[in-house]
Each structure stands twice: as structure tokens, then as C-alpha cells.
Design a protein around this motif. Sequence first.
Motif, mmCIF file in Angstrom:
data_model
loop_
_atom_site.group_PDB
_atom_site.id
_atom_site.type_symbol
_atom_site.label_atom_id
_atom_site.label_comp_id
_atom_site.label_asym_id
_atom_site.label_seq_id
_atom_site.Cartn_x
_atom_site.Cartn_y
_atom_site.Cartn_z
ATOM 1 N N VAL A 150 -20.509 35.963 30.543
ATOM 2 C CA VAL A 150 -20.437 37.372 30.173
ATOM 3 C C VAL A 150 -20.429 38.230 31.442
ATOM 4 O O VAL A 150 -21.172 37.963 32.388
ATOM 5 C CB VAL A 150 -21.630 37.757 29.273
ATOM 6 N N THR A 151 -19.608 39.268 31.441
ATOM 7 C CA THR A 151 -19.388 40.066 32.647
ATOM 8 C C THR A 151 -20.681 40.598 33.257
ATOM 9 O O THR A 151 -20.882 40.530 34.461
ATOM 10 C CB THR A 151 -18.452 41.245 32.333
ATOM 11 N N PHE A 152 -21.569 41.148 32.421
ATOM 12 C CA PHE A 152 -22.757 41.807 32.950
ATOM 13 C C PHE A 152 -23.784 40.832 33.517
ATOM 14 O O PHE A 152 -24.456 41.123 34.502
ATOM 15 C CB PHE A 152 -23.428 42.642 31.859
ATOM 16 N N THR A 153 -23.938 39.679 32.874
ATOM 17 C CA THR A 153 -25.049 38.791 33.224
ATOM 18 C C THR A 153 -24.622 37.408 33.682
ATOM 19 O O THR A 153 -25.429 36.670 34.243
ATOM 20 C CB THR A 153 -25.987 38.617 32.021
ATOM 21 N N GLY A 154 -23.382 37.021 33.397
ATOM 22 C CA GLY A 154 -22.937 35.668 33.710
ATOM 23 C C GLY A 154 -23.391 34.637 32.693
ATOM 24 O O GLY A 154 -23.143 33.443 32.860
ATOM 25 N N GLN A 155 -24.062 35.059 31.617
ATOM 26 C CA GLN A 155 -24.574 34.122 30.619
ATOM 27 C C GLN A 155 -23.438 33.470 29.830
ATOM 28 O O GLN A 155 -22.399 34.080 29.587
ATOM 29 C CB GLN A 155 -25.492 34.851 29.630
ATOM 30 N N TYR A 156 -23.669 32.225 29.418
ATOM 31 C CA TYR A 156 -22.761 31.536 28.515
ATOM 32 C C TYR A 156 -23.218 31.806 27.080
ATOM 33 O O TYR A 156 -24.367 31.563 26.740
ATOM 34 C CB TYR A 156 -22.776 30.021 28.765
ATOM 35 N N GLU A 157 -22.311 32.299 26.257
ATOM 36 C CA GLU A 157 -22.676 32.502 24.858
ATOM 37 C C GLU A 157 -22.740 31.148 24.155
ATOM 38 O O GLU A 157 -22.041 30.208 24.526
ATOM 39 C CB GLU A 157 -21.676 33.449 24.196
ATOM 40 N N PRO A 158 -23.603 31.007 23.123
ATOM 41 C CA PRO A 158 -23.950 29.691 22.556
ATOM 42 C C PRO A 158 -22.853 29.115 21.666
ATOM 43 O O PRO A 158 -22.914 29.206 20.435
ATOM 44 C CB PRO A 158 -25.217 29.990 21.764
ATOM 45 N N VAL A 159 -21.854 28.513 22.274
ATOM 46 C CA VAL A 159 -20.708 27.994 21.530
ATOM 47 C C VAL A 159 -21.142 26.978 20.471
ATOM 48 O O VAL A 159 -20.734 27.052 19.310
ATOM 49 C CB VAL A 159 -19.688 27.354 22.498
ATOM 50 N N GLN A 160 -21.986 26.018 20.857
ATOM 51 C CA GLN A 160 -22.381 24.962 19.923
ATOM 52 C C GLN A 160 -23.186 25.536 18.754
ATOM 53 O O GLN A 160 -22.963 25.165 17.600
ATOM 54 C CB GLN A 160 -23.199 23.894 20.637
#
Length: 310
Positions: free
Chosen positions: A209-219
Motif C-alpha cells: 500500500v502506498t502510504f505504509t508499504g503493507q501487504y493486504e491480506p490476500v489469503q
Amino acid sequence: MADKSAEEDLFDPNDETYGSADFLTALPKTEFPQKVRAPRSAYAAVKDELMMDGNARQNLATFCQTWEEPEVHQLMDDCIDKNMVDKDEYPQTAAIEARCVHILADLWNSPEAENTLGTSTTGSSEAAMLGGMALLWKWRERRRAAGLSTDKPNLICGPVQVCWHKFARYWDIELREIPMEHDRLIMTPDAVLSRADENTIGVLPTLGVTFTGQYEPVQAVSAALDDLQARTGLVTSSSSTMAVQSTAFRLSRGNSSREPSTDSPCLILPTGCAHGAGRSRPTLCPPTGRTWPYSASSCAPASAAMRQAC
């Protein structure tokens, strides 16, 4: 000896760059120039203007590289005069592009990386347009086959994804963007389920994510959509999108069987998702993260044995 012409004087190699006649007039802004400029002068003037931009090396929000090896620059210089879209004229360039696609397919654990279909684009936004169009067209195809309306498609994504805003505007699609709330800065399975319905053409988690670099929980999102399918008969999948690698999944009506859906996700490597006949791409198996190939023309899994292996 005859006097030099004005144009000959313009290219006098003894002139200092910033002392040459080229710099007596400003660079053209709106009209085609009446006189030529020395390449060295034009380069110096444009480079000086570009220095007013920010330093790319310090841009932590970009999806592009901010530094490249000197050899990359050399290759770009060597090939700047090639039109790589002309595959017939430059077949070796096309072959190298295909190698990159296969290497990325292997990185994503495709069981048949050498057969994966992909394309290069000028950026992640163009990739989003291609992937989104595939989602839209397949959704329309299924709806029309069922005799249902196709006038209200929607797309679900996490917060602050500008490329999907553009796609939704260009193709007249309702964008159901999940906003940030309090300490939740990314999408969650519950937020997805509250927005998904039979008109949803895709769900788009972001890896970085642009703001935080977090990966959204795909699984977790995929598991929640599988559960929704089991309970309601809504055939669902999710997708992840990155700057150069995207996985497009579909959402459609179906039965409540736990048999893997024929609307399985297609892997876009690095950026395209156009459906080409006679080629195969890998399909992600959400519970295990493994993949199996499927037919590019129908997006159906290639065989029951492969589904069982997944």
C-alpha cells in the motif's frame, strides 16, 4: 574566405555551452521553433529545467525504480531507436521480453512458466487497464449467458489506489474503495464482504500500500470469499496488484459446490491480461498458494487432476 552563416556559427565547437547563441532565446513553450539548436545546448537547457524536480532517489512512494545499474542505462541507449511494439522488425527484443515474462512466471511458482502469456506495458496503470478490462468482459459474458443485466458493474479495492480510480472512470464502473478507518489502514475480509455482490467484477488487494508499504491480506480475503460462495452460491475470487505483477480474479454467480470455480484467477505477467487463444496461464490456488494452468480462452482449469494436485 567567406563569412560563416548564422547556422554554421550556431554549431561552433569553440563556443562554451552557456555562452552560445542558443541561450539568447528561451526554449519554445507552445510553438515549433523556427531555428535549430545545437544538441548540446538543448540537452543542457532541458536538464537544467529538470533539476527543479524532486530527487527520485528520495521518492519512497514511487512504484518505479529510483536507481539503475549503469549497464541498464547503456542498454537503453543502445535500443532507444527501436520501436519495440514492432515485433516483426525487432524479433530479438520480443524474445527477450518473453523471457522476462517466463522468469516472472517462475518466480510466482507457475508449473508451466515457459508457457505463461504476458506482456510489457508502460506502467502499472496501463497494466490495471488491461487486467480490469479482462475482469469486466468476463463478467459481462457470464451475465449475458445467464440473461442478466450488465449495466451496474462494480470493483472492490483497498484505500488510495489511483490506477483503479482511473479504470473505474474510463469504463464507467462503480469503485467500492475501502477507506482507512482509525487504526485500520488496509482492506480486511469483513470490509470486502460488506461490499461484494453479484455485480462485483473483481476484488483487488494491493501488495505494498502506498502510504505504509503493507501487504493486504490476500489469503484471508480469498478464504472469506470462498466461504461466501459456500454459503450463498456466489462464486468469488480475489486479486493482488503490483507495479509490474498482477493477478486478476473474477466474481460471478454459481452454485454452492466446493468444486474449484471455472472463474479462476489469471496471472498477469508482468502486466497484461488479454485473453489469447491457444495459450495457457497459471491459476492461483488460494488455500495453498500453488498454481495450475488454465485455458486462456475460457479461464477454466486445465484438468481435474491439476485441480486435485492444487
